[in-house]
Design a protein around this motif. Structure first.
Motif, short mmCIF file in Angstrom:
data_model
loop_
_atom_site.label_atom_id
_atom_site.label_comp_id
_atom_site.label_asym_id
_atom_site.label_seq_id
_atom_site.Cartn_x
_atom_site.Cartn_y
_atom_site.Cartn_z
N GLY A 39 -8.51 4.69 1.55
CA GLY A 39 -7.49 4.08 0.93
C GLY A 39 -6.28 5.03 1.06
N ASP A 40 -5.40 5.02 0.06
CA ASP A 40 -4.24 5.74 0.01
C ASP A 40 -4.60 7.21 0.20
OD1 ASP A 40 -1.58 7.06 -0.21
OD2 ASP A 40 -0.88 5.41 -1.70
N TRP A 41 -3.88 7.79 1.30
CA TRP A 41 -4.46 9.39 1.39
C TRP A 41 -3.33 10.06 0.49
CZ3 TRP A 41 -8.76 9.96 3.48
CH2 TRP A 41 -9.18 8.98 4.56
N HIS A 42 -2.20 9.79 -0.09
CA HIS A 42 -1.31 10.56 -0.83
C HIS A 42 -1.61 10.24 -2.46
CE1 HIS A 42 0.38 12.20 2.74
NE2 HIS A 42 0.37 10.71 3.26
N LYS A 43 -2.25 9.06 -2.47
CA LYS A 43 -2.50 8.76 -4.11
C LYS A 43 -3.76 8.30 -4.22
CE LYS A 43 2.31 7.16 -4.83
NZ LYS A 43 3.33 6.09 -4.88
#
Length: 184
Positions: A39-43
């Motif tokens: 999924g979103d690697w930063h969130k």
């Protein structure tokens, strides 16, 4: 077990593993390895990451070996009960972040707490550093024992990532190969 006999799923942590990270190098070197897009690697979102990992495991046609780093380790622990029985043959877990009790953990990762303490339903090795800024060695040791994982003491190795000088990490690859030899 040989790498050619398994699907090796690379499970990175927050921000993914950059090109110089040992996970990326192993993915490029091992022909049956592939990265799981969580999924979103930063969130990171716990439910999405767990579901995406469970889906990736269920889609494999050969035995699965998981290679997790950082938040990927916690994701594996959360997803383990969702895996089809007998598909995952082992997990190589590196650099557990203490999302429950560590001031250095970003808030977005704290949503992965609590870390499951149930025994993992497959053999595993937890590689832990005595100088990991994200988890005290004693905490990693405690979780490793709860999971039934063999604990591998990496000594003074930081978070076992590119920033701590573990780009190629040949010692880790040797530990991984040794672990594979113990699996059916």
């Amino acid at each position: 077990m040989r790498t050619a006999d398994a699907d090796i799923l690379i499970v990175p942590g927050t921000t993914n593993s950059g090109d110089d990270h040992w996970q990326s190098r192993w993915e490029a070197k091992l022909p049956t390895a592939r990265r799981v897009h969580l999924g979103d690697w930063h969130k990171p979102e716990k439910d999405r990451w767990v579901d995406n990992l469970a889906t990736a495991v269920a889609s494999c046609s050969r035995p699965v070996i998981l290679v997790g780093h950082s938040l990927g380790v916690v994701t594996i622990a959360h997803a383990a009960p969702l895996f089809p029985e007998g598909v995952v043959r082992g997990a190589f877990l590196v650099g557990l972040p203490d999302v429950e009790d560590h001031a250095d953990i970003p808030e977005v990762e704290r949503h992965f707490a609590p870390i499951p303490r149930d025994p993992l339903p497959f053999p595993s090795v937890l590689v832990a550093s005595r100088t990991d800024p994200h988890c005290a060695y004693e905490r990693a040791e405690d979780f490793g024992y709860a999971w039934g994982a063999a604990l591998s003491d990496a000594g003074d190795a930081g978070h076992i990532n590119t920033a701590s000088g573990h780009g190629p990490w040949p010692e880790g690859l040797m530990r991984f190969a040794g672990f594979l030899r113990t699996l059916d």
